[in-house]
Design a protein around this motif. Structure first.
Motif, PDB file in Angstrom:
ATOM      1  N   ARG A 210       0.853  -1.194   0.000  1.00  0.00           N
ATOM      2  CA  ARG A 210       0.000   0.000   0.000  1.00  0.00           C
ATOM      3  C   ARG A 210       0.885   1.238   0.000  1.00  0.00           C
ATOM      4  N   VAL A 217      -4.956  11.031   5.081  1.00  0.00           N
ATOM      5  CA  VAL A 217      -6.024  10.025   5.096  1.00  0.00           C
ATOM      6  C   VAL A 217      -6.018   9.369   6.468  1.00  0.00           C
ATOM      7  N   ARG A 218      -7.165   9.123   7.015  1.00  0.00           N
ATOM      8  CA  ARG A 218      -7.282   8.587   8.374  1.00  0.00           C
ATOM      9  C   ARG A 218      -7.670   7.117   8.413  1.00  0.00           C
ATOM     10  N   THR A 219      -8.133   6.594   7.310  1.00  0.00           N
ATOM     11  CA  THR A 219      -8.538   5.197   7.245  1.00  0.00           C
ATOM     12  C   THR A 219      -8.058   4.601   5.927  1.00  0.00           C
ATOM     13  N   GLU A 220      -8.067   3.278   5.848  1.00  0.00           N
ATOM     14  CA  GLU A 220      -7.696   2.614   4.610  1.00  0.00           C
ATOM     15  C   GLU A 220      -8.685   2.951   3.502  1.00  0.00           C
ATOM     16  N   ALA A 221      -9.950   3.111   3.854  1.00  0.00           N
ATOM     17  CA  ALA A 221     -10.950   3.475   2.837  1.00  0.00           C
ATOM     18  C   ALA A 221     -10.640   4.844   2.245  1.00  0.00           C
ATOM     19  N   GLU A 222     -10.252   5.806   3.086  1.00  0.00           N
ATOM     20  CA  GLU A 222      -9.894   7.136   2.584  1.00  0.00           C
ATOM     21  C   GLU A 222      -8.640   7.064   1.711  1.00  0.00           C
ATOM     22  N   ARG A 223      -7.677   6.240   2.103  1.00  0.00           N
ATOM     23  CA  ARG A 223      -6.464   6.114   1.295  1.00  0.00           C
ATOM     24  C   ARG A 223      -6.798   5.571  -0.090  1.00  0.00           C
ATOM     25  N   LYS A 224      -7.613   4.539  -0.137  1.00  0.00           N
ATOM     26  CA  LYS A 224      -7.957   3.913  -1.409  1.00  0.00           C
ATOM     27  C   LYS A 224      -8.799   4.829  -2.295  1.00  0.00           C
TER      28      LYS A 224
END
Length: 284
Positions: A210, A217-224
């Motif tokens: 990743r 970004v604070r979460t993996e969803a935000e990063r993606k």
């Protein structure tokens, strides 16, 4: 033969020796007296001259970086099939007293100083053969990566179980933490490259691959869900102007970096390399 008995070196060699000494002095910040070098029949330095010269003149670059992995096959797949490296050779089942002493003597001494069993600080027992070491060398254009796996003797070679557990946290801020940096071609779309890398790795089940983004970004969803344009950090401030980078974790949790060196920073690297080659080239 004494220094006084030696014939004066050719002017080219004398100039090179002064440059080598000057280069060493620039690096160390010290004044160093130029050593007396002997020339061979063709005007090149003799082996004895190499052995008395600056340490930098005795090197021929970086040969490889080593990466200790938990799952050898997973790491091998990533570095060969995803990133396109070529296996040079593999060797394994290393054990015995010389191997233990060569690789782990300092850590055994440290365990003795701490009055603990060496295995409690991650030291395998290659000496008796309870643990084994396997290695694979992967060639890229300008450097080799060595994958190493320490495993219990009962585990199969190349398997997913290592002797020691992986580190729980892999922040690059930890002292002694290292990273592997890959040089991306100038004409490649950098943002698309990292998107494709993530997608191909995910397809293979390598969920740790990743890349960071340049926005918070604070979460993996935000990063993606971050726009692809936020993949690449483009540096505009000298002396790093022209440097583009992406930080990314590999399948073992190892720290990777992908970079482009364009414009001014590319020229700085090229000029420094040319200068170094002028200083040291003849000494090799």
């Amino acid at each position: 033969m004494t220094v006084q008995d030696r014939k004066p070196p050719a002017s080219g060699i004398a100039r090179r020796d002064m440059l080598l000494t000057a280069g060493a002095a620039l690096v160390t910040g010290t004044a160093v007296a130029a050593p007396a070098f002997a020339a061979g029949p063709s005007g090149s330095l003799t082996a004895a001259a190499h052995d008395s010269g600056p340490l930098g003149a005795r090197l021929q670059g970086v040969q490889h970086f080593g990466l200790t992995v938990q799952d050898m096959e997973r790491a091998y797949e990533f570095y060969t099939q995803v990133l396109g490296g070529t296996e040079v050779f593999r060797h394994g089942d290393f054990q015995g007293d010389p191997v233990q002493n060569t690789l782990l003597a300092d850590q055994e001494i440290r365990a003795g100083e701490l009055n603990v069993d060496p295995q409690t600080i991650g030291v395998p027992d290659l000496r008796s053969g309870d643990q084994r070491l396997d290695v694979r060398f992967i060639q890229f254009d300008n450097v080799v990566i060595e994958l190493l796996q320490y495993r219990n003797a009962s585990e199969p070679m190349g398997g997913p179980n290592s002797f020691a557990p992986p580190l729980a946290n892999m922040s690059p801020a930890f002292p002694r933490m290292m990273h592997i940096c890959f040089h991306v071609r100038d004409d490649v779309d950098f943002n698309k490259f990292i998107a494709d890398l993530e997608a191909e790795s995910a397809r293979r089940g390598m969920t740790q691959v990743r890349a960071n983004r340049i926005v918070r970004v604070r979460t993996e969803a935000e990063r993606k869900s971050a726009p692809q344009s936020t993949n690449t950090n483009k540096v505009t401030e000298a002396p790093s102007d022209g440097w583009e980078l992406i930080y990314c974790k590999g399948p073992e949790g190892e720290q990777l970096e992908f970079v482009k060196a364009l414009g001014p920073v590319k020229r700085r690297f090229a000029d420094t390399l040319a200068k170094r080659q002028r200083l040291l080239g003849d000494a090799r």
